[in-house]
Write an enzyme that holds these catalytic residues in place. Structure first.
Site, PDB file in Angstrom:
ATOM      1  N   PRO A 111       0.804  -1.219   0.000  1.00 57.83           N
ATOM      2  CA  PRO A 111       0.000   0.000   0.000  1.00 57.83           C
ATOM      3  C   PRO A 111       0.841   1.274   0.000  1.00 57.83           C
ATOM      4  O   PRO A 111       1.922   1.335   0.600  1.00 57.83           O
ATOM      5  CB  PRO A 111      -0.817  -0.122   1.290  1.00 57.83           C
ATOM      6  N   ASN A 112       0.330   2.275  -0.736  1.00 57.52           N
ATOM      7  CA  ASN A 112       0.875   3.638  -0.809  1.00 57.52           C
ATOM      8  C   ASN A 112       2.151   3.747  -1.623  1.00 57.52           C
ATOM      9  O   ASN A 112       2.626   4.863  -1.860  1.00 57.52           O
ATOM     10  CB  ASN A 112       1.125   4.218   0.591  1.00 57.52           C
ATOM     11  N   ARG A 135       5.038  11.034  -2.077  1.00 57.11           N
ATOM     12  CA  ARG A 135       4.915  10.659  -0.674  1.00 57.11           C
ATOM     13  C   ARG A 135       6.203  10.976   0.091  1.00 57.11           C
ATOM     14  O   ARG A 135       7.231  10.344  -0.129  1.00 57.11           O
ATOM     15  CB  ARG A 135       4.600   9.165  -0.573  1.00 57.11           C
ATOM     16  N   TYR A 149      11.217   8.905   1.306  1.00 62.69           N
ATOM     17  CA  TYR A 149      11.053   7.957   0.208  1.00 62.69           C
ATOM     18  C   TYR A 149      11.628   8.451  -1.124  1.00 62.69           C
ATOM     19  O   TYR A 149      11.488   7.769  -2.137  1.00 62.69           O
ATOM     20  CB  TYR A 149       9.567   7.629   0.027  1.00 62.69           C
ATOM     21  N   ASN A 152       8.172  -5.483  -0.816  1.00 64.48           N
ATOM     22  CA  ASN A 152       8.067  -4.311   0.059  1.00 64.48           C
ATOM     23  C   ASN A 152       6.589  -4.214   0.423  1.00 64.48           C
ATOM     24  O   ASN A 152       5.789  -3.707  -0.353  1.00 64.48           O
ATOM     25  CB  ASN A 152       8.550  -3.042  -0.636  1.00 64.48           C
ATOM     26  N   ALA A 168       3.109  -0.650   4.869  1.00 66.34           N
ATOM     27  CA  ALA A 168       2.638  -0.678   6.258  1.00 66.34           C
ATOM     28  C   ALA A 168       2.190  -2.066   6.690  1.00 66.34           C
ATOM     29  O   ALA A 168       2.167  -2.363   7.896  1.00 66.34           O
ATOM     30  CB  ALA A 168       1.505   0.320   6.447  1.00 66.34           C
ATOM     31  N   GLU A 206      12.812  -9.410   1.851  1.00 68.81           N
ATOM     32  CA  GLU A 206      12.076  -8.228   2.314  1.00 68.81           C
ATOM     33  C   GLU A 206      12.918  -6.981   2.072  1.00 68.81           C
ATOM     34  O   GLU A 206      14.100  -6.946   2.413  1.00 68.81           O
ATOM     35  CB  GLU A 206      11.755  -8.360   3.804  1.00 68.81           C
ATOM     36  N   HIS A 247      12.923  -2.414   2.016  1.00 69.85           N
ATOM     37  CA  HIS A 247      12.278  -1.143   2.393  1.00 69.85           C
ATOM     38  C   HIS A 247      13.130   0.007   1.906  1.00 69.85           C
ATOM     39  O   HIS A 247      14.375  -0.049   1.979  1.00 69.85           O
ATOM     40  CB  HIS A 247      12.098  -1.043   3.908  1.00 69.85           C
ATOM     41  N   ARG A 305      13.362   4.742  12.529  1.00 67.97           N
ATOM     42  CA  ARG A 305      12.164   5.570  12.480  1.00 67.97           C
ATOM     43  C   ARG A 305      11.298   5.280  13.701  1.00 67.97           C
ATOM     44  O   ARG A 305      11.813   4.882  14.747  1.00 67.97           O
ATOM     45  CB  ARG A 305      11.423   5.307  11.162  1.00 67.97           C
TER      46      ARG A 305
END
Length: 601
Positions: free
Chosen positions: A70-71, A78, A83, A134, A137, A158, A160, A167
């Site tokens: 998502p996103n 964003r 990012y 990725n 969330a 995985e 990111h 963070r």
């Protein structure tokens, strides 16, 4: 020259024909595991072209599926600080180009919906050889994705864009990690490319037996993830409870109600015990008591301004601006040459120093106003606390200063006496304890006196070469005794803490130690609970010792030293709480150090 890798998915007799490498110059070479070179459907490798022709449907370019959650379709718009400015289209183009350079095929998928992501992972079981994911969330919450990845048994990497470990705390939690072979984060767009390269080299092209095994669902990692999730919920509930506690404090500020309601807390603890599963009742009760204690601590902090003058903190001054200029006459126990005299001179070099027969008599001179302060030995690094002094501190007096001084004990004898002559040694019990090893090894008899300085006087009085004194150099010299070169201290770093005690409480700006006496109720965990009130606030407990309470057999008073700057609110809040919740709490000083003495004794 372009190199492409294929996999032959045929099975014969349970044997798996692993991979084939295509090379435009030489055709196809077999890379088969568990298969003899001449046992490819009974056909020699020389006839590999027949394999290609007859098994073409089973040969395919190795494929890696890129999944974005998502996103991530909003990349470029964003939060560029986290990012970057690249788009999802840039990511997929770079990923596809990298895959081609690595000799594999890339396919890309993105969705904002958890179910669609799960279905894409399921579909990969028959169409892909590995996954780069990725999950956005969903990384932190989706056990559905975790289960789907574990189900496929495909190697998954995985990735990111940002460093999730630097963070917000919730972003550091990855619930899908146990089903992945690795994690790459914090490299921006390159996270995808590095993750792809690692997947291909470490998993898809790894030699048999060298690829990192994928974690099995239900292992230790999954258990820890579940515990982390529960812990997260516990902290959220704790925050809510503390917010309510603050509102309770506001109500009590108006009503004047006590913060500590023992009967209510007992009921709450009992309810927690009743709700707990078998075997966890005591732990549940302990947990509830801890939560309630932390809640009370917060209420005392908020109510400190109005409770300050209603507890033991009432004796404290408004500001830490006290001075010791009033000290003109100082008493000490012993006589000339005693360690206490030297400490008195170091603490108050400009005052008059007056000897008293005993520590008790020296304290009485302060209590009746004849002296401004008394200097007492409080504890020794090898002999421990001076018991008589701790008992004297329970009177209405306050510690105003302290100093740590080195103590070098000497063996003093009559002139002409030798070490072999000594049979008996005299001194204060503390000095005898600090020289216990030499006493034991030489089989000396011991006799305890009121003060080390009295020991050389007694040796002179007895005029017996078999009797020696353990005392200071000065005390020996004053009494005309010889000092033998024998080392008698148990340690080479023997120090005694001396305190200056006065009738009034003085808090100087450099005060750094808070001394208290507390009596505890006779119940399980009373001492632990009292000390946790101190430790919960981040205060360091510097010393603790106990003394029997007079006229109360088997009850004890605890002497506690806490490291805290002068009148620090956090320490005052702890004292305020303990004052309300213990049978007795007395402040015996908030004091500072006079300075280190390198060699005066």
């Amino acid at each position: 020259m372009e190199r492409r890798f294929y996999e032959y998915r045929g099975m014969r007799g349970g044997e798996h024909y692993e991979r084939m490498e295509a090379n435009p110059m030489i055709g196809y070479r077999g890379c088969f595991r568990n298969v003899a070179e001449s046992d490819l459907f009974g056909i020699e490798l020389a006839a590999i072209t027949h394999v290609w022709e007859s098994g073409l449907s089973n040969l395919h370019l190795m494929t890696v599926l890129l999944i974005n959650g998502p996103n991530l379709a909003m990349l470029g718009r964003r939060d560029p600080a986290q990012y970057g400015t690249f788009t999802l289209k840039d990511v997929e183009a770079a990923f596809t180009a990298k895959a081609k350079a690595l000799g594999v095929e890339a396919r890309c998928f993105q969705s904002n919906h958890e179910g669609a992501l799960v279905e894409a992972i399921h579909a990969a079981m028959g169409t892909a050889d590995g996954i780069v994911i990725n999950a956005g969330a969903y990384t932190h919450t989706s056990y559905a994705l975790l289960d789907a990845l574990a189900l496929t048994q495909l190697p998954a990497m995985e990735v990111h864009i940002s460093d999730i470990h630097r963070r917000e705390p919730f972003r550091a939690i990855s619930v899908i990690q146990p089903a992945c072979v690795g994690q790459v984060c914090g490299l921006g767009l390159d996270s995808y490319l590095v993750g792809l390269e690692r997947l291909v080299k470490e998993q898809l092209r790894a030699a048999p037996g060298t690829a990192k095994p994928k974690a099995a669902a239900g292992g230790m990692d999954l258990l820890r993830i579940s515990i982390t999730e529960i812990d997260t919920q516990l902290v959220k509930l704790f925050n809510r409870r503390m917010e309510l506690s603050e509102k309770v404090a506001a109500e009590k500020a108006v009503s004047g109600s006590l913060v500590y309601d023992a009967s209510r807390e007992a009921k709450v603890s009992e309810r927690a015990r009743a709700m707990a599963a078998p075997g966890h009742q005591s732990a549940a009760e302990s947990l509830m008591r801890t939560v309630m204690r932390l809640s009370r601590e917060r209420q005392y902090e908020l109510l400190l301004p109005q409770l300050r003058h209603q507890t033991a903190t009432a004796v404290l001054p408004a500001r830490p601006d006290g001075s010791l200029d009033f000290v003109r006459k100082v008493s000490f126990g012993g006589t000339a040459g005693s360690y206490s005299e030297k400490a008195a001179k170091a603490l108050f070099p400009n005052a008059e120093h007056v000897a008293a027969w005993s520590f008790a008599e020296a304290c009485n001179q302060v209590l009746d106003g004849r002296m401004d302060a008394v200097v007492l030995p409080m504890a020794n690094t090898s002999g421990g606390p001076v018991e008589t002094v701790y008992r004297l501190l329970q009177q209405n007096m306050f510690i105003v200063r302290y100093i740590d001084m080195p103590v070098l004990h000497r063996l003093a004898v009559l002139p002409g006496a030798a070490l072999e002559d000594v049979k008996t040694v005299l001194s204060h019990p503390q000095a005898l304890a600090q020289c216990s090893m030499a006493i034991r090894d030489r089989h000396w008899h011991t006799e305890a006196l009121e003060n080390t300085a009295y020991a050389p006087q007694e040796v002179v009085r007895r005029a017996d070469k078999s009797v020696a004194a353990i005392c200071s150099d000065d005390a020996a010299a004053i009494n005309g005794l010889a000092v033998l070169p024998e080392s008698i201290c148990d340690t080479n770093c023997n120090k005694t803490r001396f305190i200056a005690v006065a009738r009034r409480l003085v808090v100087t700006p450099d005060a750094s130690r808070l001394g208290i006496i507390m009596n505890l109720p006779h119940r399980i965990g009373a001492l632990s609970a009292a000390l946790e009130v101190i430790s919960d606030r981040g205060l360091n407990l510097a010393a603790i010792s106990s003394q029997p309470v007079a006229d109360k057999p088997w009850e004890y008073a605890f002497f506690v030293d806490i490291l805290a700057p002068a009148l620090a609110p956090v320490a005052m809040s702890a004292i305020c709480q303990l004052s309300y919740e213990l049978p007795r709490l007395q402040i015996i000083g908030w004091y500072g150090e006079a300075g280190n003495v390198k060699q005066v004794i």
